[in-house]
Design a protein around this motif. Structure first.
Motif, mmCIF file in Angstrom:
data_model
loop_
_atom_site.group_PDB
_atom_site.id
_atom_site.type_symbol
_atom_site.label_atom_id
_atom_site.label_comp_id
_atom_site.label_asym_id
_atom_site.label_seq_id
_atom_site.Cartn_x
_atom_site.Cartn_y
_atom_site.Cartn_z
ATOM 1 N N MET A 133 122.330 17.066 82.293
ATOM 2 C CA MET A 133 121.194 16.899 83.203
ATOM 3 C C MET A 133 120.382 15.656 82.818
ATOM 4 O O MET A 133 120.084 15.415 81.658
ATOM 5 N N LYS A 134 120.014 14.876 83.843
ATOM 6 C CA LYS A 134 119.130 13.728 83.654
ATOM 7 C C LYS A 134 117.706 14.199 83.911
ATOM 8 O O LYS A 134 117.415 14.785 84.943
ATOM 9 N N LEU A 135 116.808 13.932 82.960
ATOM 10 C CA LEU A 135 115.417 14.363 83.096
ATOM 11 C C LEU A 135 114.494 13.142 83.176
ATOM 12 O O LEU A 135 114.463 12.304 82.272
ATOM 13 N N TYR A 136 113.765 13.072 84.275
ATOM 14 C CA TYR A 136 112.774 12.012 84.458
ATOM 15 C C TYR A 136 111.401 12.592 84.110
ATOM 16 O O TYR A 136 110.980 13.595 84.686
ATOM 17 N N ILE A 137 110.683 11.957 83.166
ATOM 18 C CA ILE A 137 109.363 12.443 82.770
ATOM 19 C C ILE A 137 108.306 11.437 83.206
ATOM 20 O O ILE A 137 108.239 10.322 82.681
ATOM 21 N N ALA A 138 107.488 11.827 84.181
ATOM 22 C CA ALA A 138 106.413 10.971 84.685
ATOM 23 C C ALA A 138 105.107 11.266 83.954
ATOM 24 O O ALA A 138 104.978 12.288 83.271
ATOM 25 N N GLU A 139 104.129 10.382 84.134
ATOM 26 C CA GLU A 139 102.841 10.561 83.456
ATOM 27 C C GLU A 139 101.969 11.585 84.156
ATOM 28 O O GLU A 139 101.176 12.271 83.525
ATOM 29 N N LYS A 140 102.116 11.676 85.477
ATOM 30 C CA LYS A 140 101.270 12.595 86.243
ATOM 31 C C LYS A 140 102.032 13.080 87.466
ATOM 32 O O LYS A 140 103.057 12.488 87.848
ATOM 33 N N PRO A 141 101.595 14.155 88.111
ATOM 34 C CA PRO A 141 102.321 14.730 89.249
ATOM 35 C C PRO A 141 102.567 13.757 90.396
ATOM 36 O O PRO A 141 103.650 13.759 90.986
ATOM 37 N N SER A 142 101.584 12.902 90.725
ATOM 38 C CA SER A 142 101.762 11.969 91.852
ATOM 39 C C SER A 142 102.925 11.022 91.605
ATOM 40 O O SER A 142 103.714 10.731 92.514
ATOM 41 N N LEU A 143 103.073 10.552 90.370
ATOM 42 C CA LEU A 143 104.198 9.676 90.040
ATOM 43 C C LEU A 143 105.498 10.470 90.065
ATOM 44 O O LEU A 143 106.538 9.970 90.516
ATOM 45 N N GLY A 144 105.457 11.714 89.597
ATOM 46 C CA GLY A 144 106.653 12.563 89.637
ATOM 47 C C GLY A 144 107.155 12.746 91.053
ATOM 48 O O GLY A 144 108.360 12.651 91.318
ATOM 49 N N ARG A 145 106.244 13.004 91.985
ATOM 50 C CA ARG A 145 106.643 13.174 93.393
ATOM 51 C C ARG A 145 107.211 11.873 93.963
ATOM 52 O O ARG A 145 108.175 11.898 94.741
ATOM 53 N N ILE A 194 114.742 9.941 80.917
ATOM 54 C CA ILE A 194 114.194 8.680 81.405
ATOM 55 C C ILE A 194 112.679 8.760 81.307
ATOM 56 O O ILE A 194 112.035 9.592 81.948
ATOM 57 N N HIS A 195 112.118 7.900 80.475
ATOM 58 C CA HIS A 195 110.680 7.831 80.220
ATOM 59 C C HIS A 195 110.034 7.062 81.386
ATOM 60 O O HIS A 195 110.287 5.887 81.584
ATOM 61 N N CYS A 196 109.166 7.737 82.150
ATOM 62 C CA CYS A 196 108.517 7.128 83.320
ATOM 63 C C CYS A 196 106.999 7.129 83.190
ATOM 64 O O CYS A 196 106.276 7.295 84.180
ATOM 65 N N GLY A 197 106.517 6.942 81.965
ATOM 66 C CA GLY A 197 105.073 6.843 81.779
ATOM 67 C C GLY A 197 104.529 5.585 82.431
ATOM 68 O O GLY A 197 105.283 4.662 82.759
ATOM 69 N N ASP A 225 119.882 16.794 88.678
ATOM 70 C CA ASP A 225 118.876 16.119 87.850
ATOM 71 C C ASP A 225 117.484 16.675 88.153
ATOM 72 O O ASP A 225 117.266 17.304 89.191
ATOM 73 N N VAL A 226 116.551 16.403 87.244
ATOM 74 C CA VAL A 226 115.217 17.011 87.342
ATOM 75 C C VAL A 226 114.132 15.959 87.100
ATOM 76 O O VAL A 226 114.267 15.092 86.234
ATOM 77 N N VAL A 227 113.061 16.075 87.870
ATOM 78 C CA VAL A 227 111.867 15.257 87.655
ATOM 79 C C VAL A 227 110.732 16.181 87.229
ATOM 80 O O VAL A 227 110.435 17.165 87.906
ATOM 81 N N THR A 228 110.105 15.883 86.094
ATOM 82 C CA THR A 228 108.933 16.638 85.650
ATOM 83 C C THR A 228 107.828 15.655 85.318
ATOM 84 O O THR A 228 107.983 14.442 85.489
ATOM 85 N N TRP A 229 106.709 16.156 84.846
ATOM 86 C CA TRP A 229 105.571 15.275 84.617
ATOM 87 C C TRP A 229 104.611 15.859 83.590
ATOM 88 O O TRP A 229 104.566 17.058 83.350
ATOM 89 N N CYS A 230 103.884 14.965 82.988
ATOM 90 C CA CYS A 230 102.748 15.372 82.157
ATOM 91 C C CYS A 230 101.524 15.406 83.085
ATOM 92 O O CYS A 230 101.635 15.115 84.269
ATOM 93 N N ILE A 251 113.126 19.323 78.314
ATOM 94 C CA ILE A 251 113.564 18.334 77.325
ATOM 95 C C ILE A 251 114.699 18.916 76.475
ATOM 96 O O ILE A 251 115.684 18.226 76.166
ATOM 97 N N LYS A 252 114.573 20.188 76.110
ATOM 98 C CA LYS A 252 115.611 20.839 75.296
ATOM 99 C C LYS A 252 116.946 20.913 76.035
ATOM 100 O O LYS A 252 118.015 20.910 75.414
ATOM 101 N N GLN A 253 116.896 20.959 77.378
ATOM 102 C CA GLN A 253 118.118 21.094 78.175
ATOM 103 C C GLN A 253 118.713 19.742 78.574
ATOM 104 O O GLN A 253 119.866 19.676 79.024
ATOM 105 N N ALA A 254 117.956 18.669 78.440
ATOM 106 C CA ALA A 254 118.364 17.371 78.981
ATOM 107 C C ALA A 254 119.444 16.700 78.138
ATOM 108 O O ALA A 254 119.404 16.735 76.910
#
Length: 650
Positions: free
Chosen positions: A1-13, A99-102, A36-41, A92-95
C-alpha cells in the motif's frame, strides 16, 4: 500500500482528488483506486512533552530544578488530535511506501517526519520515503507535483533545523518562564511570567520605542529656501546647503540649530545674483517589485487596509485552502521557478475572472520576463501568486482585498520598467550653496498598476518642485534670488509601532542592533521569527496582556514594561534570537549541525537561570495578570497525555 500523508485535511482531499478513483471516505483517511490511501495530520499532532513527563518531581515548579534539559526528548500526541494520530499510526504500520506531503517549508517537513519517526517503521520503508512539494491545491497542479517526487532524505536538513528550533524554544521558554514566574511571586506578581526567545525581544522593541516617545524632547532647527526668479523662468526654490564652516552650529544630521545663523543667510542672499554652478539630468529605470512573500504581503495589507498580521494570514489560508486561487501562503520566498512562466497566460486569465482587474490584465505583456523567474533562488517554496483557478463563489471583502494585492503584484511582472529622470541644479548665492532636485516620470511602466498616482519625489530633505520638473537653466547662467525664506522646524519623535511597522521591524531586525558584527550577520537572515510564526507571536503578546492597541498603534502595557525592566538586557534584545535564526538557516543548508547549535544554548541556560535566581523582577511588583488561571487549566488538560510519551532521539 502507498500511503500519502498530508499536513492537514484540506491538502489530503486535494491529493485524493488527483489520484485514481474509486474513492472511499473513512474516518481519518481516504482510500483511492489501486488500494492506496491518503491520510493527514491536523497541523502538529505531536508536541514536545511537558517537564513532568520526564520526571514527576517537575510537577511542582522550583528554582532548584532549573535548568531542565532532557537527555532523551519525548513527544506526546495532542489531546485534541489523539484520534487522528491513532488512525495515521495504524496506516503507517501497514504502508509499504510512504509519500511525505507536508507543507513546503521547515515546519511542514518536521511535522510529518516526526510522526513517521515517532511511530517507527522498518529501515527499508524509511529509506524509501518520498517527498511531494505542493504549493497549489488545484487538481492539475497537484497531479504535476505528484509526478515530481523526490527522496525525503534530500530534505533531512530542513527537518533537523525545525527540530532544533522546537527543542531550543522548549528549553528557553520552559526554563525562563518557570524561573521568572517563581521570582515574580516573591514580589507579588499574580500570574505566569511568559518568556519566549522571539516574543520577549519583540516586546522589548515596543517597550523601548514607547519609552523613547515618552522621553523625547523636540529640538528646533532651521532651513532656508531661496526663491529664484529670472526674466524667462517661472519662480522656483532652492534649499540652502550649510558649508563645513557651519558644522559647529549643526546637529549630527547636518540640521542648523542656530536661528541667528539662518537669519543671517536670509539677509545676505536677498536680491543677490544666483549663479548656476551645476546641472545634472540622469535617466533611470526600475524594474517591477517582486511578488509577495508572506511578510511583505502582511506589511502592505496593514498599510493599505489596516489588517493585522493574523487577519492577513487567515485570509490567505482561506484563499489557498477553500478557494484555491492563490499558491501556498506561508512562504518566505519572492521568486518563481521558470516552469511557472509558461503558465502566465492561464493565471492572468483567471485574475481577470476573479477580480475587477480587466484593464490591468489587458495591459500585461506575457512576452516580458522579469527577474522573478530564477530557479537558483527558489527553495522549498516560491512566491505567493494567483493560481489559474477560476473562482465561482463570492469572496469576502478581506479576501478580495488580499487577492487583488497578490494579483497586482504578479501582473507587474509583465509590465515594462518605470522610467524617470533625476535632476539636480546647484546655485551659488552670496558665496553659499543652494540645491533644488526633482524626479520626473517619463514612462510609468508597472507603476501604472498602483492605485495612487506616481509621486514625484525630491531628494531626501530637499524641496519639491510644484511643476514636477527642474528649471531649464545652463551652467554659468545668472538668475536672481528674490528673497530668502526661513523654515522653522522641530525634530520629530519616532512613530509608535503599528501592524505594518512592527512586522517590518521583525523582518528587518538588523536595524535595531548596534553591534556591527551582529548587524552584518542579521542582514543575511530573515529576522525575528519566521513567515509562519510572526502573526501568532504578535497575537500572543496581546493575549499575555503585554501589548495593547490604541487606535491603529500598538503600545506596551504596564505588565509588558515591568517585565522588560526586570529581565537582563540580553533577553530583551533581538541579537540572541536573530542569531538563532541565522544558525537554524545554516542547519537547513547543511552548513552547521544540530549539536553545535544546541550545546552553547544549554550552557547559556545555566547563566540565565543563575541570574534569575539572584535578581527579583522588581518591575512586576504588585501587578496582576487578569487571566492567570488559563495557564493552570492548560497544564491540567495535558497531564494524562504526558504519561504515554515515547522517547525520540536525534
Amino acid at each position: 500500500m502507498k500511503l500519502y500523508i498530508a499536513e492537514k485535511p484540506s491538502l489530503g482531499r486535494a491529493i485524493a482528488a488527483a489520484l485514481p478513483k474509486p474513492h472511499q471516505k473513512h474516518d481519518g483517511y481516504i482510500k483511492v483506486g489501486g488500494g492506496d490511501v491518503v491520510t493527514w495530520c491536523i497541523g502538529h499532532i505531536l508536541e514536545q512533552s511537558e517537564p513532568e513527563a520526564y520526571d514527576s518531581v517537575y510537577k511542582k515548579w522550583q528554582l532548584e530544578h532549573l535548568p531542565i534539559v532532557p537527555s532523551e526528548w519525548k513527544l506526546t500526541p495532542k489531546p485534541g488530535t489523539r484520534k487522528q494520530f491513532t488512525a495515521v499510526k495504524k496506516l503507517i504500520k501497514q504502508a509499504g511506501t510512504i509519500i511525505h506531503c507536508g507543507d513546503p517549508d521547515r515546519e511542514g517537513q518536521l511535522l510529518v517526519d516526526e510522526v513517521i519517526n515517532h511511530v517507527g517503521v522498518n529501515s527499508d520503508v524509511k529509506q524509501r520515503v518520498q517527498r511531494c512539494l505542493i504549493s497549489d491545491l488545484n487538481t492539475s497542479a497537484v497531479k504535476q507535483s505528484l509526478s515530481l517526487l523526490k527522496p525525503n532524505s534530500d530534505f533531512s536538513a530542513l527537518s533537523i533545523s525545525a527540530l532544533a528550533r522546537s527543542r531550543a524554544d522548549w528549553l528557553y521558554g520552559i526554563n525562563m518562564t518557570r524561573a521568572y514566574t517563581l521570582q515574580g511571586q516573591k514580589v507579588g506578581y499574580k500570574g505566569v511570567v511568559s518568556i519566549g526567545r522571539v516574543q520577549t525581544p519583540l516586546l522589548g522593541l515596543v517597550v523601548r520605542r514607547d519609552l523613547e516617545l515618552e522621553n523625547f524632547t523636540p529640538v528646533n532647527y532651521y532651513e532656508v529656501n531661496a526663491h529664484i526668479i529670472s526674466a524667462t523662468q517661472p519662480l522656483f526654490t532652492a534649499k540652502w546647503k550649510p558649508s563645513d564652516a557651519c558644522l559647529p552650529y549643526c546637529d549630527s544630521e547636518g540640521r542648523v540649530l542656530n536661528k541667528g545663523l539662518a537669519e543671517n543667510v536670509i539677509r545676505r542672499i536677498h536680491g543677490q545674483p544666483a549663479t548656476v554652478k551645476h546641472v545634472e539630468h540622469k535617466k533611470k529605470k526600475q524594474g517591477s517589485p517582486l511578488p509577495y512573500n508572506l511578510s511583505a504581503l502582511q506589511i502592505d495589507a496593514a498599510k493599505r487596509f489596516g489588517m493585522s498580521a493574523k487577519v492577513v494570514l487567515d485570509t490567505c489560508q482561506s484563499l489557498y485552502e477553500t478557494h484555491k486561487i492563490i499558491t501556498y501562503p506561508r512562504s518566505d520566498n519572492r521568486y518563481l521557478p521558470s516552469e511557472h512562466y509558461h503558465q502566465a497566460s492561464g493565471v492572468i486569465e483567471a485574475i481577470s475572472q476573479n477580480a475587477s482587474l480587466n484593464t490591468e490584465c489587458e495591459g500585461a505583456n506575457v512576452a516580458l520576463k522579469s527577474r522573478v523567474w530564477d530557479d537558483k533562488k527558489v527553495g522549498a517554496h516560491h512566491a505567493i501568486i494567483p493560481t489559474s483557478q477560476h473562482h465561482k463563489g463570492v469572496l469576502s471583502r478581506a479576501e478580495t482585498q488580499v487577492y487583488e494585492l497578490i494579483a497586482i503584484q504578479y501582473l507587474m511582472q509583465f509590465y515594462p520598467s518605470w522610467e524617470y529622470v533625476d535632476g539636480v541644479v546647484e546655485l551659488e548665492i552670496a558665496g553659499g550653496s543652494f540645491i533644488t532636485k526633482a524626479r520626473n516620470t517619463t514612462a510609468k511602466g508597472w507603476k501604472a498598476l498602483l492605485k495612487e498616482k506616481v509621486k514625484t519625489a525630491s531628494g531626501s530633505g530637499n524641496n519639491k518642485q510644484s511643476s514636477n520638473s527642474l528649471p531649464d537653466v545652463a551652467v554659468g547662467q545668472v538668475l536672481t534670488c528674490e528673497k530668502g525664506e526661513l523654515l522653522d522646524k522641530q525634530t520629530q519623535p519616532p512613530a509608535p509601532f503599528n501592524d505594518a511597522s512592527l512586522l517590518a521591524a521583525m523582518t528587518g531586525i538588523s536595524r535595531f542592533v548596534t553591534d556591527p558584527d551582529i548587524k552584518k550577520v542579521l542582514k543575511e537572515t530573515d529576522g525575528l521569527g519566521t513567515e509562519a510564526t510572526r502573526a501568532n507571536i504578535i497575537e500572543l503578546l496581546f493575549k499575555r496582556q503585554f501589548l495593547k492597541r490604541e487606535g491603529k498603534t500598538i503600545r506596551s502595557t504596564e505588565i509588558g514594561r515591568g517585565l522588560i525592566a526586570s529581565l537582563p538586557e540580553i533577553m530583551t534584545l533581538p541579537d540572541m534570537t536573530a542569531q538563532w535564526e541565522s544558525s537554524l538557516d545554516k542547519i537547513s543548508l547543511k552548513e552547521q549541525n544540530y549539536i553545535d547549535f544546541m550545546s552553547p544554548l544549554q550552557k547559556s541556560l545555566l547563566d540565565l537561570v543563575g541570574y534569575a535566581s539572584c535578581n527579583l523582577p522588581i518591575g512586576l511588583k504588585g501587578l496582576r495578570h487578569t487571566k492567570s488561571n488559563q495557564f493552570k487549566s492548560k497544564r491540567k488538560s495535558t497531564k494524562k497525555a504526558h504519561k504515554r510519551a515515547k522517547p525520540q532521539k536525534v
